[in-house]
Scaffold this active site. Structure first.
Site, PDB file in Angstrom:
ATOM      1  N   SER A 140       0.853  -1.188   0.000  1.00 31.29           N
ATOM      2  CA  SER A 140       0.000   0.000   0.000  1.00 31.29           C
ATOM      3  C   SER A 140       0.889   1.238   0.000  1.00 31.29           C
ATOM      4  CB  SER A 140      -0.886   0.015   1.257  1.00 31.29           C
ATOM      5  OG  SER A 140      -1.498   1.278   1.452  1.00 31.29           O
ATOM      6  N   TYR A 154      -2.082  -0.953  10.232  1.00 33.84           N
ATOM      7  CA  TYR A 154      -2.234  -1.323   8.823  1.00 33.84           C
ATOM      8  C   TYR A 154      -0.998  -0.916   8.023  1.00 33.84           C
ATOM      9  CZ  TYR A 154      -3.988  -1.350   4.028  1.00 33.84           C
ATOM     10  OH  TYR A 154      -4.135  -1.572   2.686  1.00 33.84           O
TER      11      TYR A 154
END
Length: 252
Positions: A140, A154
């Site tokens: 990401s 995350y």
């Protein structure tokens, strides 16, 4: 051509989106996720639309490491070997560290990193045996920097995953006589089930189909790393890496 592709987390979002794009391109698919009913519906859709391909499905909770190894072996046997494994399954829940959300943060860490490690282990064992294959890990753009609030865990897991892939890639540098590649993709904001409940959509978010097509194009190129879509995420990723933390907080 990497004909046979396994995708984890394929029942929704970019996993489902990438499956549709690769099906259009004539690839055989092994699709895994926890929700078998969703996978079976997708299997029926893809085989009806593209009769020349094979699609197999397996229920898989990626946090069950034994099951991960079992499914990779079964899918490989069904398709006559796996040419590409896309480590895509992930979780996005969490909370600011120290505010009582440890359980949510733990689940995200176990799903996004420990379970991804199992997927990489199973895939690479298969590829080493065949001396060919393409490991793809979905990181990401948030991995570029430590992120605040609910994104902290995350982002940390996605950074860890990117380093894991780089370490695997390093192991291949001096190995001779193989056709094994490792790619890390860093998606920007792509619409998915994971972020569907967010009231205020982040700037720069693209729809699932657009994002999935951009991911497939980047993965098919087999470069070591790719930021997807390139605009605006490539320049924004540079800013994220180098900006003061106060500016990073305002950006996210």
């Amino acid at each position: 051509m990497r004909t046979n592709i396994l995708i984890t987390g394929a029942s929704s979002g970019i996993g489902e989106g990438m499956a549709r794009v690769w099906a259009e391109k004539g690839h055989n698919l092994a699709l895994t996720a926890r929700r078998l009913d969703r996978l079976e519906a997708l299997q029926a859709e893809l085989t009806a639309a593209h009769p020349g391909i094979r699609v197999v499905v397996h229920a898989l909770d990626v946090t069950d490491a034994d099951r991960v190894f079992e499914v990779v072996q079964k899918a490989g046997a069904e398709l006559g070997g796996l040419d590409r494994v896309v480590v895509n399954a992930g979780l996005g829940k969490g909370g600011r560290i120290g505010t009582g959300r440890f359980e949510a943060n733990r689940q995200t860490a176990e799903t996004n990193f420990v379970a991804a490690l199992a997927q990489c282990e199973a895939a690479m064992a298969h590829f080493y045996e065949r001396r060919s294959g393409h490991l793809v890990v979905v990181s990401s753009v948030s991995a570029m920097r430590g992120m605040p609030g609910s994104m902290t865990t995350y982002a940390a897991t996605k950074a860890g995953l990117a380093h894991l892939a780089e370490g695997i890639r390093s192991d291949l540098v001096n190995r001779k006589g193989h056709d094994i590649a490792v790619t890390t993709v860093y998606p920007g904001y792509i619409a998915s089930e994971m972020n569907a409940q967010v009231e205020q959509k982040p700037k720069g978010m693209v729809d699932t189909e657009t994002g999935s097509r951009a991911l497939v194009a980047a993965i098919d190129a087999e470069k070591p790393e790719a930021i997807v879509p390139p605009w605006p995420w490539r320049p924004l990723s540079f800013v994220l890496r180098h900006a003061p933390l106060g500016l990073v907080r305002r950006m996210v």
